[in-house]
Design a protein around this motif. Sequence first.
Motif, mmCIF file in Angstrom:
data_model
loop_
_atom_site.group_PDB
_atom_site.id
_atom_site.type_symbol
_atom_site.label_atom_id
_atom_site.label_comp_id
_atom_site.label_asym_id
_atom_site.label_seq_id
_atom_site.Cartn_x
_atom_site.Cartn_y
_atom_site.Cartn_z
ATOM 1 N N SER A 1 0.841 -1.189 0.000
ATOM 2 C CA SER A 1 0.000 0.000 0.000
ATOM 3 C C SER A 1 0.881 1.246 0.000
ATOM 4 O O SER A 1 2.034 1.216 0.458
ATOM 5 N N LEU A 2 0.337 2.317 -0.519
ATOM 6 C CA LEU A 2 1.092 3.548 -0.687
ATOM 7 C C LEU A 2 1.374 4.205 0.660
ATOM 8 O O LEU A 2 0.472 4.464 1.451
ATOM 9 N N THR A 3 2.665 4.483 0.889
ATOM 10 C CA THR A 3 3.071 5.177 2.109
ATOM 11 C C THR A 3 3.649 6.556 1.817
ATOM 12 O O THR A 3 3.646 7.424 2.693
ATOM 13 N N GLU A 4 4.147 6.778 0.588
ATOM 14 C CA GLU A 4 4.704 8.083 0.225
ATOM 15 C C GLU A 4 4.341 8.425 -1.211
ATOM 16 O O GLU A 4 4.378 7.556 -2.091
ATOM 17 N N PHE A 5 4.007 9.693 -1.430
ATOM 18 C CA PHE A 5 3.756 10.205 -2.773
ATOM 19 C C PHE A 5 4.384 11.586 -2.830
ATOM 20 O O PHE A 5 3.905 12.529 -2.197
ATOM 21 N N THR A 6 5.517 11.711 -3.552
ATOM 22 C CA THR A 6 6.286 12.952 -3.527
ATOM 23 C C THR A 6 6.710 13.378 -4.928
ATOM 24 O O THR A 6 6.637 12.605 -5.884
ATOM 25 N N ARG A 7 7.129 14.625 -5.031
ATOM 26 C CA ARG A 7 7.726 15.161 -6.248
ATOM 27 C C ARG A 7 9.191 15.455 -5.947
ATOM 28 O O ARG A 7 9.506 16.198 -5.011
ATOM 29 N N LEU A 8 10.079 14.899 -6.717
ATOM 30 C CA LEU A 8 11.508 15.096 -6.492
ATOM 31 C C LEU A 8 11.937 16.488 -6.918
ATOM 32 O O LEU A 8 11.411 17.054 -7.885
ATOM 33 N N GLY A 9 12.922 17.006 -6.193
ATOM 34 C CA GLY A 9 13.544 18.256 -6.599
ATOM 35 C C GLY A 9 14.509 18.033 -7.751
ATOM 36 O O GLY A 9 14.777 16.889 -8.147
ATOM 37 N N ARG A 10 15.056 19.114 -8.283
ATOM 38 C CA ARG A 10 15.922 19.027 -9.458
ATOM 39 C C ARG A 10 17.143 18.153 -9.201
ATOM 40 O O ARG A 10 17.500 17.317 -10.034
ATOM 41 N N GLU A 11 17.780 18.327 -8.052
ATOM 42 C CA GLU A 11 18.993 17.555 -7.763
ATOM 43 C C GLU A 11 18.677 16.079 -7.545
ATOM 44 O O GLU A 11 19.425 15.204 -7.991
ATOM 45 N N GLU A 12 17.559 15.797 -6.860
ATOM 46 C CA GLU A 12 17.172 14.398 -6.648
ATOM 47 C C GLU A 12 16.858 13.707 -7.973
ATOM 48 O O GLU A 12 17.264 12.564 -8.205
ATOM 49 N N LEU A 13 16.156 14.417 -8.844
ATOM 50 C CA LEU A 13 15.814 13.834 -10.135
ATOM 51 C C LEU A 13 17.064 13.607 -10.978
ATOM 52 O O LEU A 13 17.183 12.598 -11.686
ATOM 53 N N ALA A 14 18.029 14.532 -10.897
ATOM 54 C CA ALA A 14 19.283 14.379 -11.639
ATOM 55 C C ALA A 14 20.046 13.145 -11.165
ATOM 56 O O ALA A 14 20.647 12.427 -11.974
ATOM 57 N N ALA A 15 20.010 12.884 -9.861
ATOM 58 C CA ALA A 15 20.697 11.705 -9.326
ATOM 59 C C ALA A 15 20.040 10.420 -9.832
ATOM 60 O O ALA A 15 20.729 9.457 -10.201
ATOM 61 N N VAL A 16 18.712 10.404 -9.884
ATOM 62 C CA VAL A 16 18.006 9.239 -10.415
ATOM 63 C C VAL A 16 18.335 9.060 -11.893
ATOM 64 O O VAL A 16 18.568 7.939 -12.369
ATOM 65 N N ARG A 17 18.373 10.167 -12.621
ATOM 66 C CA ARG A 17 18.685 10.111 -14.057
ATOM 67 C C ARG A 17 20.028 9.443 -14.294
ATOM 68 O O ARG A 17 20.161 8.571 -15.170
ATOM 69 N N GLU A 18 21.032 9.807 -13.524
ATOM 70 C CA GLU A 18 22.359 9.221 -13.701
ATOM 71 C C GLU A 18 22.351 7.728 -13.385
ATOM 72 O O GLU A 18 22.979 6.927 -14.080
ATOM 73 N N GLU A 19 21.635 7.346 -12.344
ATOM 74 C CA GLU A 19 21.562 5.928 -11.982
ATOM 75 C C GLU A 19 20.881 5.122 -13.083
ATOM 76 O O GLU A 19 21.314 4.019 -13.429
#
Length: 309
Positions: A257-275
Amino acid sequence: MPRRLRASAVLLSPIVAALLLAPGASATDAPKVPSAAPAKSGPSAQNGCGNPPALRPYTFPARPKVNNKFLPLKPGTRLVLTGDVAGEDHTVVTTVTDLTKVIDGVRTVVVFDQDFNGDEIQESELAFFAQDRRGTVWRLGEYPEIYENGRLTGAPDTWISGVEGAKAGIAMLARPRVGTPTYTEGLAPEIDFLDCATVVQTGQSVCVEAGCFENVLVTDEFAPLDPEGGHQLKSYAPHVGNIKVEPVGEENPETLSLTEFTRLGREELAAVREEVLEQDARGYEISPDVYGTTPPAKPARASVLPVLP
């Protein structure tokens, strides 16, 4: 998206059907869950799923945008679902990236799924979705890397639409309604993969740790080519996506079940992009004959696919 189910379609007992009823409802109001004859291996064995839909690249926009009410995939969105699998703590972290990838002539949105048992990674998956101009969301492939004791062991369940007989399927209908025929979510005969779904309820009220939601859609998902499982009931909240997964008849039940629903900031999204780009590049070595047939993932703003006639 929580991990896809690969399980056989089994007949539901009256007790299971009763569990699906809202309080005060009668047996005639129970959601209808599909059943199937014993599965046969091979792409022609649909077992009540119907034929895979025809993928027509010209019906998709050049720049992918997935804004379906029940499966919105806005870059930077992160959903965390927690629960257990066969009694073990389980977490699925789903992040919509700002990357795209061309699959079978369609430019798709890259979604990053990570499955954890406790704190240990079990699977890291790149999944590819696109929405056609009518609003239907399609799944066009998956590249799931498997880990054992923290070590990458391979990606044997990789499938890509148009490669080795694999066919894209429907991840979410444009206008889901009870009574709509069961549909195929994806087919890959080389790995005995066939996922199917049926709309069983609409307009539901569902509460999870992350909050309470109205007008929730419930689908029944099953996989006829896997002899060990059952069904999963998945709940989708408007403008959020999948908020709950409930097993019905599974040998190793998965409840989330859903426990978190968030929007990533620019730096967090950039880190995911690299991964994700690292995993994308690794796929050419681990799955050269399937994943290696695709072009590299690219940032969305740099990706333009000409509209086909």
